[in-house]
Design a protein around this motif. Structure first.
Motif, short mmCIF file in Angstrom:
data_model
loop_
_atom_site.label_atom_id
_atom_site.label_comp_id
_atom_site.label_asym_id
_atom_site.label_seq_id
_atom_site.Cartn_x
_atom_site.Cartn_y
_atom_site.Cartn_z
N ASN A 38 103.87 26.73 53.25
CA ASN A 38 102.63 27.50 53.08
C ASN A 38 102.24 28.27 54.34
O ASN A 38 101.73 29.38 54.27
CB ASN A 38 101.49 26.57 52.69
CG ASN A 38 101.61 26.10 51.25
OD1 ASN A 38 102.35 26.67 50.47
ND2 ASN A 38 100.89 25.05 50.90
N ILE A 39 102.47 27.66 55.50
CA ILE A 39 102.06 28.29 56.75
C ILE A 39 102.98 29.46 57.10
O ILE A 39 102.64 30.30 57.94
CB ILE A 39 102.05 27.26 57.90
CG1 ILE A 39 101.07 27.68 58.99
CG2 ILE A 39 103.44 27.02 58.46
CD1 ILE A 39 99.65 27.61 58.61
N ALA A 40 104.16 29.51 56.45
CA ALA A 40 105.12 30.58 56.73
C ALA A 40 104.97 31.75 55.77
O ALA A 40 105.74 32.72 55.84
CB ALA A 40 106.55 30.04 56.66
N ILE A 41 103.98 31.69 54.88
CA ILE A 41 103.85 32.71 53.84
C ILE A 41 103.71 34.11 54.42
O ILE A 41 104.38 35.06 53.99
CB ILE A 41 102.67 32.37 52.91
CG1 ILE A 41 103.09 31.27 51.93
CG2 ILE A 41 102.19 33.59 52.14
CD1 ILE A 41 102.00 30.83 50.99
N PHE A 48 110.85 39.38 53.93
CA PHE A 48 111.45 39.77 52.66
C PHE A 48 110.78 41.00 52.04
O PHE A 48 111.13 41.40 50.93
CB PHE A 48 111.38 38.60 51.67
CG PHE A 48 112.23 37.41 52.07
CD1 PHE A 48 113.58 37.55 52.27
CD2 PHE A 48 111.66 36.17 52.26
CE1 PHE A 48 114.36 36.47 52.63
CE2 PHE A 48 112.43 35.07 52.62
CZ PHE A 48 113.79 35.23 52.81
N ASN A 49 109.79 41.56 52.74
CA ASN A 49 109.12 42.78 52.30
C ASN A 49 108.53 42.63 50.89
O ASN A 49 108.79 43.42 49.99
CB ASN A 49 110.10 43.97 52.33
CG ASN A 49 109.38 45.31 52.19
OD1 ASN A 49 108.21 45.42 52.57
ND2 ASN A 49 110.06 46.30 51.64
N VAL A 50 107.72 41.59 50.72
CA VAL A 50 107.05 41.36 49.45
C VAL A 50 105.55 41.22 49.71
O VAL A 50 105.12 40.95 50.82
CB VAL A 50 107.58 40.10 48.74
CG1 VAL A 50 109.02 40.30 48.31
CG2 VAL A 50 107.45 38.87 49.63
N GLU A 51 104.75 41.43 48.66
CA GLU A 51 103.29 41.35 48.78
C GLU A 51 102.81 39.96 48.40
O GLU A 51 103.57 39.12 47.93
CB GLU A 51 102.65 42.41 47.88
CG GLU A 51 103.01 43.84 48.29
CD GLU A 51 102.33 44.87 47.42
OE1 GLU A 51 101.63 44.45 46.45
OE2 GLU A 51 102.47 46.07 47.68
N ALA A 52 101.49 39.74 48.57
CA ALA A 52 100.89 38.43 48.31
C ALA A 52 101.11 37.99 46.86
O ALA A 52 101.34 36.81 46.58
CB ALA A 52 99.40 38.45 48.62
N PHE A 223 98.91 33.09 33.79
CA PHE A 223 97.92 33.06 34.87
C PHE A 223 98.53 33.47 36.20
O PHE A 223 97.90 34.17 37.00
CB PHE A 223 97.29 31.67 34.98
CG PHE A 223 96.14 31.46 34.04
CD1 PHE A 223 94.88 31.91 34.36
CD2 PHE A 223 96.32 30.80 32.83
CE1 PHE A 223 93.81 31.73 33.50
CE2 PHE A 223 95.27 30.61 31.96
CZ PHE A 223 94.00 31.07 32.28
N SER A 224 99.75 33.04 36.44
CA SER A 224 100.39 33.33 37.72
C SER A 224 100.73 34.81 37.87
O SER A 224 100.85 35.31 38.99
CB SER A 224 101.67 32.50 37.88
OG SER A 224 101.38 31.12 37.82
N THR A 225 100.90 35.50 36.76
CA THR A 225 101.25 36.93 36.81
C THR A 225 100.02 37.81 37.01
O THR A 225 100.14 38.99 37.32
CB THR A 225 101.98 37.33 35.50
OG1 THR A 225 103.05 36.41 35.26
CG2 THR A 225 102.57 38.73 35.59
N ALA A 226 98.83 37.23 36.86
CA ALA A 226 97.61 38.03 36.89
C ALA A 226 97.40 38.74 38.22
O ALA A 226 96.76 39.79 38.28
CB ALA A 226 96.39 37.16 36.58
N GLY A 227 97.94 38.17 39.31
CA GLY A 227 97.74 38.79 40.61
C GLY A 227 98.74 39.87 40.95
O GLY A 227 98.68 40.47 42.03
N GLU A 228 99.70 40.14 40.07
CA GLU A 228 100.74 41.12 40.36
C GLU A 228 100.27 42.54 40.06
O GLU A 228 99.58 42.79 39.07
CB GLU A 228 101.98 40.83 39.52
CG GLU A 228 102.70 39.54 39.92
CD GLU A 228 103.98 39.36 39.15
OE1 GLU A 228 104.33 40.25 38.34
OE2 GLU A 228 104.65 38.34 39.37
#
Length: 490
Positions: A38-41, A48-52, A223-228
């Motif tokens: 978690n601390i490495a997020i 890896f050039n990805v968003e939250a 639910f997990s896809t809602a933030g994409e």
């Protein structure tokens, strides 16, 4: 509907210490490598050039596997011996950790997390069921407390150890460190683990497994896809995932209630304190996972802290939470759940309200104090509520009760995390829009993050308030004490 039924059966005698040691060592090491990530997020987002919204799948993907696998755990506990499930869980954890350590891309790292989740999905229900079998009801609070001490110690030291590796080595060292420890835990378990569950091999209903997987998995996925992306809750994947999941879950429930030998015996919900405990744990899990996602992100992106410093700042709260678990276990055995759960939720609500005022200039000491007090509150909620609920079940429903409670915890974690990320992202976007600031201007990231996180903590207060209302109705389940006397009702 059964009332507060008295639980009178005595567990057979087992050498509990080596059995619990094998389980706890394995659980500790597995969670150390899992929570330490978690601390490495923030760093992994850059690497890896990805968003939250994408990086959260390292957590929500993990939960998705648990949501699919855990409902089947009650069946697995009746089909395979304790030793067989223990060895299988450790092998999955070892393989997943090795793949993660070697992962060349975000996609491979995500697959590794899914393999790790399979190991955890087998181990956690096994741990709970074993405690219910080898300890009599009047001793389970203390046993659960010791389990909480060991298991919560891993999330406490995980971020600090991970931050140390990130400071002086690489995020991959988080996993390389865990591999030999997991192998050692496997060897220790092979030597000392004993079979404690009865293997009855009930009929396998493939349709129930399919409906369960689609139902729980679909809801977690939705639910997990809602933030994409920019669509949020209007994303077709969100709507389809939740709709299909809900429909499959309804069919699963109807089928289980009609079957003579259900895969997951939902008649456990006929026991009112089990139902109450499950709902309170559901709420507590939403609070925990949304908070542990928000705070590390804010400490690094909002307060410009390095991973090691952020990990060390969260260390005291995690340590106190672990140390409080045995204390809460003894208090639960003596006084019951009511006078722990109620003040625990009240404390959490107050702390969450104070966290809605967090800013980049908030003193680090205040953050440490608030996080520590929240962890104390959580320790007053989780174990007492879950143990009291499971205590009301008859022995034959132990596998089903643990499967139900652990499955709903995974669903709650996915919902809490998804809602927290979604509200945080919406708050960030609103800040840029309201102040007419282009998103390319990185100097405003801390202020945008602050508005987003404050909004997310406001939402978490709603969860905690719902839990507090539920806790008003919790009652102690009567269990027989060693001298045959009933403990007082509270």
């Amino acid at each position: 509907m059964p009332a507060d039924a008295s639980v009178k059966e005595e567990a057979p005698q087992y050498k509990a210490v080596p059995i619990m040691a094998a389980l706890l060592i394995s659980g500790f090491i597995g969670m150390l490598s899992e929570t330490g990530l978690n601390i490495a997020i923030s760093e992994l987002m850059g690497i890896f050039n990805v968003e939250a919204a994408q990086i959260q799948w390292l957590t929500t993907g993990f939960i998705l596997v648990l949501a699919i696998l855990t409902p089947v755990s009650g069946l697995l506990l009746q089909w395979f011996t304790t030793r067989q499930l223990f060895v299988a869980s450790l092998l999955f954890s070892i393989i997943g950790t090795l793949v993660a350590a070697l992962a060349p891309s975000f996609e491979v790292l995500l697959v590794a997390r899914l393999i790790q989740a399979a190991g955890t999905g087998l181990l956690i229900p096994l741990m709970f069921n074993t405690v219910l079998v080898i300890f009599p009801p009047h001793k389970r609070g203390a046993a659960m407390g010791i389990m909480g001490l060991v298991i919560m110690f891993a999330p406490a030291v995980g971020p600090a150890i991970a931050g140390l590796f990130l400071e002086y080595s690489s995020w991959r060292a988080i996993f390389w460190m865990a591999v030999p420890l997991l192998v050692g835990a496997l060897i220790f378990g092979i030597i000392f683990m004993r079979n404690v569950s009865e293997v009855t091999r009930p009929r396998i209903d493939l349709l129930s497994i399919a409906l369960s997987s689609v139902g729980f998995g679909g809801i977690v996925f939705g639910f997990s896809t809602a933030g994409e992306g920019d669509h949020g809750w209007s994303n077709p994947k969100v709507i389809i995932g939740i709709s299909v999941g809900a429909a499959a879950l309804l069919l699963f429930i109807v089928r289980q209630l009609r079957m003579r030998q259900p895969m997951m015996n939902l008649r456990a919900f006929r026991y009112p304190m089990f139902t109450m405990g499950t709902l309170i744990v559901f709420v507590a899990m939403m609070i925990i996972l949304s908070t542990v996602m928000l705070l590390p992100l804010y400490l690094q992106a909002g307060m410009a802290m390095l991973p090691l410093a952020a990990g060390l700042l969260l260390l005291p709260g995690g340590l106190v939470n672990g140390l409080m678990s045995p204390v809460m276990g003894r208090l639960f055995d003596k006084y019951g759940p009511r006078w722990l759960v109620l003040p625990g939720l009240a404390l959490v609500i107050v702390i969450l309200w104070l966290l809605t005022g967090i800013e980049p200039t908030t003193p680090k000491g205040i953050v440490i104090l608030l996080h520590t007090l929240m962890m104390i509150g959580i320790s007053m909620i989780m174990m007492p509520a879950s143990t009291n609920g499971l205590n009301q079940l008859p022995r034959e429903l132990y596998p089903d009760g643990t499967a139900i409670m652990n499955t709903l915890q995974q669903v709650a974690g996915a919902i809490g995390t998804a809602l927290a990320i979604s509200v945080m992202s919406a708050g960030q976007k609103a800040y840029y829009t309201d102040n007419s600031i282009p998103k390319e201007d990185l100097s405003f990231i801390p202020l945008a993050m602050t508005q987003g996180v404050q909004s997310a903590f406001m939402m978490v207060i709603f969860f905690a308030t719902a839990g507090f209302i539920l806790s008003l109705f919790i009652k102690r389940v009567k269990v027989d004490s060693p001298d045959g006397m009933q403990p007082p009702m509270h």
